[in-house]
Design a protein around this motif. Sequence first.
Motif, PDB file in Angstrom:
ATOM      1  N   ILE A  77       0.887  -1.161   0.000  1.00 39.89           N
ATOM      2  CA  ILE A  77       0.000   0.000   0.000  1.00 39.89           C
ATOM      3  C   ILE A  77       0.926   1.213   0.000  1.00 39.89           C
ATOM      4  O   ILE A  77       1.643   1.448   0.973  1.00 39.89           O
ATOM      5  CB  ILE A  77      -0.908   0.030   1.248  1.00 39.89           C
ATOM      6  CG1 ILE A  77      -1.710  -1.261   1.367  1.00 39.89           C
ATOM      7  CG2 ILE A  77      -1.826   1.241   1.202  1.00 39.89           C
ATOM      8  CD1 ILE A  77      -2.461  -1.394   2.675  1.00 39.89           C
TER       9      ILE A  77
ATOM     10  N   MET B 204      -1.629   6.259  -1.166  1.00 39.10           N
ATOM     11  CA  MET B 204      -2.898   5.596  -0.836  1.00 39.10           C
ATOM     12  C   MET B 204      -3.204   5.730   0.650  1.00 39.10           C
ATOM     13  O   MET B 204      -4.350   5.953   1.039  1.00 39.10           O
ATOM     14  CB  MET B 204      -2.854   4.113  -1.216  1.00 39.10           C
ATOM     15  CG  MET B 204      -3.007   3.845  -2.689  1.00 39.10           C
ATOM     16  SD  MET B 204      -2.926   2.082  -3.046  1.00 39.10           S
ATOM     17  CE  MET B 204      -4.520   1.550  -2.473  1.00 39.10           C
ATOM     18  N   ILE B 205      -2.174   5.581   1.477  1.00 40.04           N
ATOM     19  CA  ILE B 205      -2.375   5.698   2.926  1.00 40.04           C
ATOM     20  C   ILE B 205      -2.777   7.121   3.292  1.00 40.04           C
ATOM     21  O   ILE B 205      -3.700   7.333   4.072  1.00 40.04           O
ATOM     22  CB  ILE B 205      -1.111   5.248   3.689  1.00 40.04           C
ATOM     23  CG1 ILE B 205      -0.915   3.740   3.517  1.00 40.04           C
ATOM     24  CG2 ILE B 205      -1.202   5.613   5.167  1.00 40.04           C
ATOM     25  CD1 ILE B 205       0.378   3.202   4.072  1.00 40.04           C
TER      26      ILE B 205
ATOM     27  N   ASN C  93      -4.255   9.343   1.436  1.00 39.15           N
ATOM     28  CA  ASN C  93      -5.557   9.721   0.885  1.00 39.15           C
ATOM     29  C   ASN C  93      -6.698   8.839   1.378  1.00 39.15           C
ATOM     30  O   ASN C  93      -7.815   8.948   0.882  1.00 39.15           O
ATOM     31  CB  ASN C  93      -5.514   9.689  -0.647  1.00 39.15           C
ATOM     32  CG  ASN C  93      -4.578  10.748  -1.197  1.00 39.15           C
ATOM     33  OD1 ASN C  93      -4.401  11.807  -0.597  1.00 39.15           O
ATOM     34  ND2 ASN C  93      -3.961  10.469  -2.325  1.00 39.15           N
ATOM     35  N   SER C  94      -6.422   7.970   2.329  1.00 40.40           N
ATOM     36  CA  SER C  94      -7.446   7.068   2.861  1.00 40.40           C
ATOM     37  C   SER C  94      -7.607   7.300   4.355  1.00 40.40           C
ATOM     38  O   SER C  94      -6.674   7.725   5.031  1.00 40.40           O
ATOM     39  CB  SER C  94      -7.043   5.608   2.631  1.00 40.40           C
ATOM     40  OG  SER C  94      -6.840   5.344   1.273  1.00 40.40           O
ATOM     41  N   THR C  95      -8.787   6.994   4.845  1.00 37.86           N
ATOM     42  CA  THR C  95      -8.990   7.066   6.288  1.00 37.86           C
ATOM     43  C   THR C  95      -8.335   5.852   6.936  1.00 37.86           C
ATOM     44  O   THR C  95      -8.007   4.867   6.265  1.00 37.86           O
ATOM     45  CB  THR C  95     -10.491   7.077   6.643  1.00 37.86           C
ATOM     46  OG1 THR C  95     -11.052   5.806   6.288  1.00 37.86           O
ATOM     47  CG2 THR C  95     -11.223   8.215   5.953  1.00 37.86           C
ATOM     48  N   GLU C  96      -8.174   5.918   8.232  1.00 39.47           N
ATOM     49  CA  GLU C  96      -7.599   4.798   8.979  1.00 39.47           C
ATOM     50  C   GLU C  96      -8.437   3.533   8.777  1.00 39.47           C
ATOM     51  O   GLU C  96      -7.892   2.444   8.606  1.00 39.47           O
ATOM     52  CB  GLU C  96      -7.542   5.180  10.460  1.00 39.47           C
ATOM     53  CG  GLU C  96      -6.759   4.229  11.309  1.00 39.47           C
ATOM     54  CD  GLU C  96      -6.608   4.743  12.727  1.00 39.47           C
ATOM     55  OE1 GLU C  96      -6.951   3.981  13.644  1.00 39.47           O
ATOM     56  OE2 GLU C  96      -6.159   5.885  12.912  1.00 39.47           O
TER      57      GLU C  96
ATOM     58  N   GLN D 130     -10.286   2.781   6.194  1.00 37.40           N
ATOM     59  CA  GLN D 130     -10.117   2.288   4.824  1.00 37.40           C
ATOM     60  C   GLN D 130      -8.820   1.494   4.685  1.00 37.40           C
ATOM     61  O   GLN D 130      -8.795   0.444   4.043  1.00 37.40           O
ATOM     62  CB  GLN D 130     -10.140   3.449   3.828  1.00 37.40           C
ATOM     63  CG  GLN D 130     -11.511   4.061   3.646  1.00 37.40           C
ATOM     64  CD  GLN D 130     -11.471   5.339   2.817  1.00 37.40           C
ATOM     65  OE1 GLN D 130     -10.513   6.114   2.882  1.00 37.40           O
ATOM     66  NE2 GLN D 130     -12.526   5.558   2.035  1.00 37.40           N
ATOM     67  N   VAL D 131      -7.747   1.983   5.291  1.00 44.24           N
ATOM     68  CA  VAL D 131      -6.470   1.260   5.236  1.00 44.24           C
ATOM     69  C   VAL D 131      -6.609  -0.071   5.971  1.00 44.24           C
ATOM     70  O   VAL D 131      -6.166  -1.112   5.486  1.00 44.24           O
ATOM     71  CB  VAL D 131      -5.316   2.103   5.827  1.00 44.24           C
ATOM     72  CG1 VAL D 131      -4.030   1.290   5.900  1.00 44.24           C
ATOM     73  CG2 VAL D 131      -5.100   3.369   5.009  1.00 44.24           C
TER      74      VAL D 131
ATOM     75  N   SER E 283      -9.301  -1.793   6.338  1.00 43.72           N
ATOM     76  CA  SER E 283     -10.113  -2.664   5.475  1.00 43.72           C
ATOM     77  C   SER E 283      -9.286  -3.261   4.347  1.00 43.72           C
ATOM     78  O   SER E 283      -9.459  -4.432   3.996  1.00 43.72           O
ATOM     79  CB  SER E 283     -11.292  -1.893   4.887  1.00 43.72           C
ATOM     80  OG  SER E 283     -12.220  -1.583   5.888  1.00 43.72           O
ATOM     81  N   MET E 284      -8.382  -2.471   3.773  1.00 40.41           N
ATOM     82  CA  MET E 284      -7.506  -2.994   2.715  1.00 40.41           C
ATOM     83  C   MET E 284      -6.676  -4.165   3.247  1.00 40.41           C
ATOM     84  O   MET E 284      -6.543  -5.201   2.591  1.00 40.41           O
ATOM     85  CB  MET E 284      -6.559  -1.901   2.208  1.00 40.41           C
ATOM     86  CG  MET E 284      -7.187  -0.834   1.374  1.00 40.41           C
ATOM     87  SD  MET E 284      -5.891   0.342   0.860  1.00 40.41           S
ATOM     88  CE  MET E 284      -6.743   1.882   1.082  1.00 40.41           C
TER      89      MET E 284
END
Length: 175
Positions: free
Chosen positions: A149, A153-154, A156-159, A161-162, A164-165
């Motif tokens: 990741i 990406m980290i 631009n993503s919420t905690e 969302q990361v 969940s990835m």
Amino acid sequence: MNFKIPQFPDFEISITAFENVTNSESIRSKVATLPYAFLDARMIYSQEQLYAALYRVLVEQNYNKLRTKTIHSEIMLCLSPTSNIGDAFKKFGIKEDSSTVICLHIKDRSDEPELPSLSSIVEGQEISLSKEFINQHRDIGMVGHVYKINGEMIENSTEDQVSSMIVNMIQLRGL
């Protein structure tokens, strides 16, 4: 923290966190003989990541699909986004310089009740596993590298969302 997963009532899971650990090298040298999984806390991004790996371990145990020698070593493999056992141990297991450690134990009904006390194994301060502990000790760069990741990406993503990835990668590996 002790708990059971409703789908697996025969198993009790215990998670303990330690900080200021001074004997990581000693623990690492005897980790194969201990009935615990010792994880480097820097590699844990969220509690959901741990729970996803634990759930996968119990599913694999239930269907006799463990790929490692013990259920505790399987935890590290299940945390990994790849199927390489040695790589999983290197990335998620306790390292010689680990000062924060997460210890997991999965007990089933057939286990003997007496376990070696973690306080006799780990020289450090025992604290409860919490979101704050994980946020304070995780290494986002290392986690991002292992799970591929990228930093953008980290950022631009919420905690969530990361997290969940990472959970998705754990659950979908090998399918």
